[in-house]
Design a protein around this motif. Sequence first.
Motif, short mmCIF file in Angstrom:
data_model
loop_
_atom_site.label_atom_id
_atom_site.label_comp_id
_atom_site.label_asym_id
_atom_site.label_seq_id
_atom_site.Cartn_x
_atom_site.Cartn_y
_atom_site.Cartn_z
N UNK A 187 0.82 -1.21 0.00
CA UNK A 187 0.00 0.00 0.00
C UNK A 187 0.86 1.26 0.00
N UNK A 188 2.17 1.12 0.18
CA UNK A 188 3.06 2.28 0.32
C UNK A 188 2.86 3.30 -0.81
N UNK A 189 2.52 4.53 -0.43
CA UNK A 189 2.34 5.67 -1.36
C UNK A 189 1.27 5.45 -2.44
N UNK A 190 0.35 4.54 -2.20
CA UNK A 190 -0.66 4.26 -3.22
C UNK A 190 -1.90 5.14 -3.09
N UNK A 191 -2.15 5.68 -1.92
CA UNK A 191 -3.40 6.42 -1.71
C UNK A 191 -3.26 7.89 -2.10
N UNK A 192 -4.36 8.44 -2.66
CA UNK A 192 -4.39 9.87 -2.98
C UNK A 192 -4.57 10.67 -1.70
N UNK A 193 -5.43 10.15 -0.83
CA UNK A 193 -5.79 10.85 0.40
C UNK A 193 -5.86 9.84 1.54
N UNK A 194 -5.35 10.24 2.70
CA UNK A 194 -5.50 9.42 3.90
C UNK A 194 -6.22 10.27 4.93
N UNK A 195 -7.21 9.68 5.60
CA UNK A 195 -7.93 10.42 6.62
C UNK A 195 -7.92 9.60 7.90
N UNK A 196 -7.89 10.28 9.05
CA UNK A 196 -7.93 9.53 10.31
C UNK A 196 -8.38 10.41 11.45
N UNK A 197 -9.04 9.78 12.39
CA UNK A 197 -9.29 10.40 13.68
C UNK A 197 -8.61 9.45 14.66
N UNK A 198 -7.29 9.65 14.85
CA UNK A 198 -6.52 8.63 15.56
C UNK A 198 -6.79 8.64 17.06
N UNK A 199 -6.43 7.56 17.75
CA UNK A 199 -6.45 7.61 19.21
C UNK A 199 -5.51 8.75 19.62
N UNK A 200 -5.90 9.49 20.65
CA UNK A 200 -5.08 10.65 21.02
C UNK A 200 -3.86 10.27 21.88
N UNK A 201 -3.76 9.00 22.22
CA UNK A 201 -2.57 8.56 22.96
C UNK A 201 -2.55 9.03 24.39
N UNK A 202 -3.73 9.07 25.02
CA UNK A 202 -3.78 9.56 26.40
C UNK A 202 -4.09 8.45 27.38
N UNK A 203 -4.33 7.26 26.90
CA UNK A 203 -4.71 6.14 27.79
C UNK A 203 -3.60 5.08 27.81
#
Lengths: 216, 124
Positions: free
Chosen positions: A119-135
């Motif tokens: 999948x490396x560099x194959x996507x036009x757009x990447x979207x995410x609402x990632x875990x905020x890393x607080x837990x």
Amino acid sequence: MWPCMKLRHLQELLQQIDGFDNPKVHLEQYITPPHLASHMLHTIQTHYGDIDGKLIADLGSGCGGLTLGLAALNAGLVIGFEVDQTAVEICHSNINDQAFSNIDIVQCDLTSNSFLSRWFKQFDTVIMNPPFGTKHNAGIDMDFLQKGFALSHNTIYSLHKTSTRAHVLKVAKSNCVKAEVLAQLRYDLPSSYKFHKKTSVDIEVDFFRFQILNNS
Amino acid sequence: MKLITHNMLTSKCMKGVTVGYPLKIQAVDVKTTEVDFNPEFISRLIPKVDWNVLCSAAESIGYLEDLPKEVTENYENNVDFLKKAHRVLLEIDIINGELICPETGRKFPINNGIPNMLLNEDEV
């Protein structure tokens, strides 16, 4: 301005999507609130044209709110990557309810480097609402972001706690990625967990747009 | 799981696996779903695809039909070719079955159209 479905219609669609019955604390499973998700997606399409006809990855796609919104805005194909079995099942039923055919879901561990593979560099757009890393999972937000940089050849859209803005900008710079805060949002987090004392809590969140530069 | 997704998945993440590609498909249940045809999108998708792997995958599940074995020259302007590519890449959906690592035989289940690529700790 790029053509786009009406914001109101998008929000109505996202409000019909089922969320988590029993969210898991260690995975920081929060849904992206429909009003916030619809504004994000609407901006990404109307201002930048980064959804319609594009190949898009949704990292940590959860119950599929952003994934379905992307599909509704005519993404060529959205591929949602999600680790959790329960989330994958809810997402599957949401996709069936809305009858979208421009979506695929892959169950995999996003913190492992190996899922990138072809999948490396194959996507036009990447979207995410990632875990905020607080837990007790500090750094996972930046781990997701780095995966986004690796997967996209063009743009990445993400949400990060405003308190971490300086760090996010630094990580982007060290990856030769141009970063821009499109909006500072108030993330109204309903108290979904037992340890939450208040009925809801507002967190300040930055809506980021990242542009991969050609020399990166 | 669509064949474009299959074209990208590997089992390289497993301990002792060097290439892990292409994954064999054992399909139990396959259906076709109509997807809006966007010639510009398909044209941009084609260079990302390992065409031989796509043809073998389609053939192994009995859906090769009249897909050309090689990418046609100037495919951007060949609507007939783009439509065939569109059908095979996006419209064939493997609902239930397994993906099999070519080197170890490890099986990855596909349920409700979703491949499960998770590994146990001792496999990484």
